[in-house]
Design a protein around this motif. Structure first.
Motif, PDB file in Angstrom:
ATOM      1  N   GLU A 139       2.130  12.788  26.528  1.00 41.54           N
ATOM      2  CA  GLU A 139       2.706  13.701  25.553  1.00 41.54           C
ATOM      3  C   GLU A 139       4.060  14.237  26.004  1.00 41.54           C
ATOM      4  O   GLU A 139       5.015  14.334  25.225  1.00 41.54           O
TER       5      GLU A 139
ATOM      6  N   ASP B 219       7.832  12.595  25.362  1.00 36.73           N
ATOM      7  CA  ASP B 219       8.600  12.848  24.143  1.00 36.73           C
ATOM      8  C   ASP B 219       8.764  14.331  23.841  1.00 36.73           C
ATOM      9  O   ASP B 219       9.797  14.758  23.321  1.00 36.73           O
TER      10      ASP B 219
ATOM     11  N   ARG C  25       3.928   2.108  27.242  1.00 31.50           N
ATOM     12  CA  ARG C  25       4.346   3.110  26.260  1.00 31.50           C
ATOM     13  C   ARG C  25       3.926   2.709  24.844  1.00 31.50           C
ATOM     14  O   ARG C  25       3.461   3.547  24.054  1.00 31.50           O
ATOM     15  N   GLU C  26       4.091   1.447  24.519  1.00 29.61           N
ATOM     16  CA  GLU C  26       3.745   1.003  23.172  1.00 29.61           C
ATOM     17  C   GLU C  26       2.249   1.102  22.912  1.00 29.61           C
ATOM     18  O   GLU C  26       1.821   1.486  21.817  1.00 29.61           O
TER      19      GLU C  26
ATOM     20  N   TRP D 265       0.228   3.254  24.300  1.00 31.32           N
ATOM     21  CA  TRP D 265      -0.046   4.675  24.110  1.00 31.32           C
ATOM     22  C   TRP D 265       0.262   5.094  22.670  1.00 31.32           C
ATOM     23  O   TRP D 265      -0.530   5.780  22.026  1.00 31.32           O
ATOM     24  N   LYS D 266       1.397   4.697  22.162  1.00 31.09           N
ATOM     25  CA  LYS D 266       1.793   5.090  20.813  1.00 31.09           C
ATOM     26  C   LYS D 266       0.839   4.520  19.759  1.00 31.09           C
ATOM     27  O   LYS D 266       0.607   5.138  18.721  1.00 31.09           O
ATOM     28  N   GLU D 267       0.259   3.356  20.044  1.00 34.58           N
ATOM     29  CA  GLU D 267      -0.699   2.746  19.117  1.00 34.58           C
ATOM     30  C   GLU D 267      -2.046   3.464  19.131  1.00 34.58           C
ATOM     31  O   GLU D 267      -2.679   3.642  18.083  1.00 34.58           O
TER      32      GLU D 267
END
Length: 298
Positions: A175, A178, A283-284, A286-288
């Protein structure tokens, strides 16, 4: 050991630091701590972090390496009563806690004092910040900081009062990447990451009994990173290198009472910076997969 300039403080910190919680909570002996810290300092580590509430951690550090005070940057925290008959965050408590920490650590000053995870509500009253500012004016600390997560940390950064931020960042706790770190970088704060290897929670086949590890274990089940399906040491290195690849991060503290653990962690960093494609894939993912309530963990 790679070093980075710790924001506007100018401190030249090693990317791997020592976290002092385990030596206090897990009953490390002075002999163990003496061997561990002296070996780490000899090998290039120069950041030692502790807190007022980590049992006898401050005393152990003072007993074993106070004579080498010029060889390391010393961080501690204040805020919890931890033996004083005063409420948490009381200004008198903070003053007494800071003085006690200096006695325990056998030093006249620390390099950073962090407020230990107080809420935005407490920060807004201003008194806790004023106590730290007075400590800085009196030479008890060179810099002041905030240790915490989520929107409390964002508010702390936005006050403009602090030189340093301690915050959770790891493969299971992103978290802050960002929410908080861009603001911290814009204001020139030094950033130290806690929990950088997510408690090595992926080593457990079933939900661990230790509550401190459970949240990350549950998150990792859902994230199911292909990079962390193994439990070998290289995955620990990948996790540590991920935390250190996050923009704005200067050092990551890892706690242990095992004198051999320091050397292992240092060797894992010899692999060099995490490849950009690996960082991007973590990172990708995590975002998914991350859920909205996956906030920073204290």
């Amino acid at each position: 050991m790679e070093k980075r300039i710790y924001g506007k403080t100018g401190l030249n910190v090693s990317v791997l630091g020592f976290g002092g919680a385990e030596i206090g909570f897990e009953g490390a002996s002075p002999g163990q701590v003496e061997r561990l810290l002296n070996d780490a300092l000899d090998s290039g580590l120069n950041v030692i972090d502790t807190a007022e509430c980590y049992a006898n951690s401050e005393e152990l550090i003072g007993q074993t390496v106070a004579h080498r005070r010029s060889d390391y940057y010393l961080f501690t925290k204040c805020g919890h009563a931890s033996g004083f008959d005063l409420p948490d965050w009381d200004p008198k408590l903070l003053e007494q806690s800071i003085d006690r920490s200096l006695r325990r650590l056998r030093t006249d000053y620390v390099d950073v004092i962090h407020l230990h995870s107080c809420s935005e509500e407490v920060l807004r009253r201003g008194e806790v910040i004023e106590v730290l500012q007075r400590a800085k004016e009196k030479g008890k600390t060179r810099f002041i900081g905030y240790s915490g997560d989520h929107t409390d940390a964002l508010y702390a950064v936005r006050t403009g009062a602090f030189d340093s931020l301690m915050i959770s960042v790891n493969i299971a706790d992103q978290e802050a990447i960002d929410l908080v770190l861009p603001e911290a970088a814009a204001r020139g704060l030094g950033v130290v990451v806690k929990r950088p290897i997510a408690n090595f929670a992926w080593r457990y086949d079933a939900k661990p009994d230790v509550e401190y590890h459970q949240t990350y274990w549950e998150r990792l089940q859902q994230l199911d990173y292909p990079q962390f399906r193994s439990k070998d040491e290289q995955t620990v290195g990948t996790a540590l290198r991920f935390a250190l690849a996050v923009p704005g991060v200067h050092t990551a503290i890892v706690g242990t009472k095992n004198p051999e653990r320091w050397r292992t962690n240092a060797r894992l960093l010899e692999a060099g910076p995490l490849p950009e494609e690996t960082y991007r894939a973590i990172r990708e993912r995590w975002k998914e997969a991350a859920l909205p309530d996956w906030i920073g963990q204290e």
